[in-house]
Design a protein around this motif. Structure first.
Motif, PDB file in Angstrom:
ATOM      1  N   PRO A  95       0.828  -1.214   0.000  1.00  0.00           N
ATOM      2  CA  PRO A  95       0.000   0.000   0.000  1.00  0.00           C
ATOM      3  C   PRO A  95       0.859   1.259   0.000  1.00  0.00           C
ATOM      4  O   PRO A  95       1.905   1.327   0.642  1.00  0.00           O
ATOM      5  N   ARG A  96       0.435   2.238  -0.750  1.00  0.00           N
ATOM      6  CA  ARG A  96       1.176   3.501  -0.840  1.00  0.00           C
ATOM      7  C   ARG A  96       0.768   4.408   0.334  1.00  0.00           C
ATOM      8  O   ARG A  96      -0.368   4.376   0.805  1.00  0.00           O
ATOM      9  N   GLU A  97       1.709   5.243   0.711  1.00  0.00           N
ATOM     10  CA  GLU A  97       1.414   6.203   1.781  1.00  0.00           C
ATOM     11  C   GLU A  97       0.610   7.349   1.197  1.00  0.00           C
ATOM     12  O   GLU A  97       0.762   7.714   0.036  1.00  0.00           O
ATOM     13  N   ARG A  98      -0.195   7.934   2.048  1.00  0.00           N
ATOM     14  CA  ARG A  98      -0.975   9.064   1.595  1.00  0.00           C
ATOM     15  C   ARG A  98      -0.056  10.280   1.467  1.00  0.00           C
ATOM     16  O   ARG A  98       0.823  10.494   2.282  1.00  0.00           O
ATOM     17  N   PRO A  99      -0.296  11.099   0.455  1.00  0.00           N
ATOM     18  CA  PRO A  99       0.604  12.243   0.273  1.00  0.00           C
ATOM     19  C   PRO A  99       0.498  13.288   1.406  1.00  0.00           C
ATOM     20  O   PRO A  99       1.453  13.998   1.682  1.00  0.00           O
ATOM     21  N   ASP A 100      -0.619  13.367   2.081  1.00  0.00           N
ATOM     22  CA  ASP A 100      -0.758  14.366   3.134  1.00  0.00           C
ATOM     23  C   ASP A 100      -0.110  13.919   4.446  1.00  0.00           C
ATOM     24  O   ASP A 100       0.083  14.719   5.345  1.00  0.00           O
ATOM     25  N   GLU A 101       0.206  12.661   4.554  1.00  0.00           N
ATOM     26  CA  GLU A 101       0.849  12.174   5.774  1.00  0.00           C
ATOM     27  C   GLU A 101       2.365  12.196   5.607  1.00  0.00           C
ATOM     28  O   GLU A 101       2.904  11.839   4.573  1.00  0.00           O
ATOM     29  N   GLN A 102       3.033  12.621   6.661  1.00  0.00           N
ATOM     30  CA  GLN A 102       4.478  12.632   6.666  1.00  0.00           C
ATOM     31  C   GLN A 102       4.960  11.318   7.279  1.00  0.00           C
ATOM     32  O   GLN A 102       4.373  10.822   8.229  1.00  0.00           O
TER      33      GLN A 102
END
Length: 108
Positions: A95-102
């Motif tokens: 799963p890819r990380e969400r762009p808004d999460e650091q």
């Protein structure tokens, strides 16, 4: 005893069928006249047989065939069904990380 009364009709039908078949099969039915039988036998014996040729041993009008290529080993076709290839499943991506999460970093 009354329960066995249902067997009476099939037993009667069976006995009648046996009597009828034995009457049909009695001696003397279906005989062929002796003269007719002799004539048919004579006609069958007089039919010409194909004469084999000296070179091949087969009748001259027989179709030619391929020579037997026997190796002495009997090979039979397999009666088992052919194996079905397994379905191709594409690889699963992580799963890819969400762009808004650091990403969290560890501080040491």
């Amino acid at each position: 005893m009354e329960i066995l009364l249902w067997l009476v009709p099939p037993a009667v039908v069976t006995v009648v069928a046996m009597v009828w078949v034995s009457w049909l099969g009695r001696e003397g039915r279906g005989e062929v006249d002796r003269d007719v039988a002799v004539r048919r036998l004579g006609e069958a014996l007089e039919r010409s047989k194909p004469v084999p040729s000296r070179a091949t041993g087969r009748p001259a009008d027989a179709p030619t065939r391929q020579p037997d290529r026997s190796t002495g080993i009997a090979v039979r076709r397999s009666s088992a069904p052919r194996p079905v290839p397994a379905p191709v499943v594409p690889p699963v991506e992580p799963p890819r990380e969400r762009p808004d999460e650091q990403p969290q970093r560890r501080v040491s």
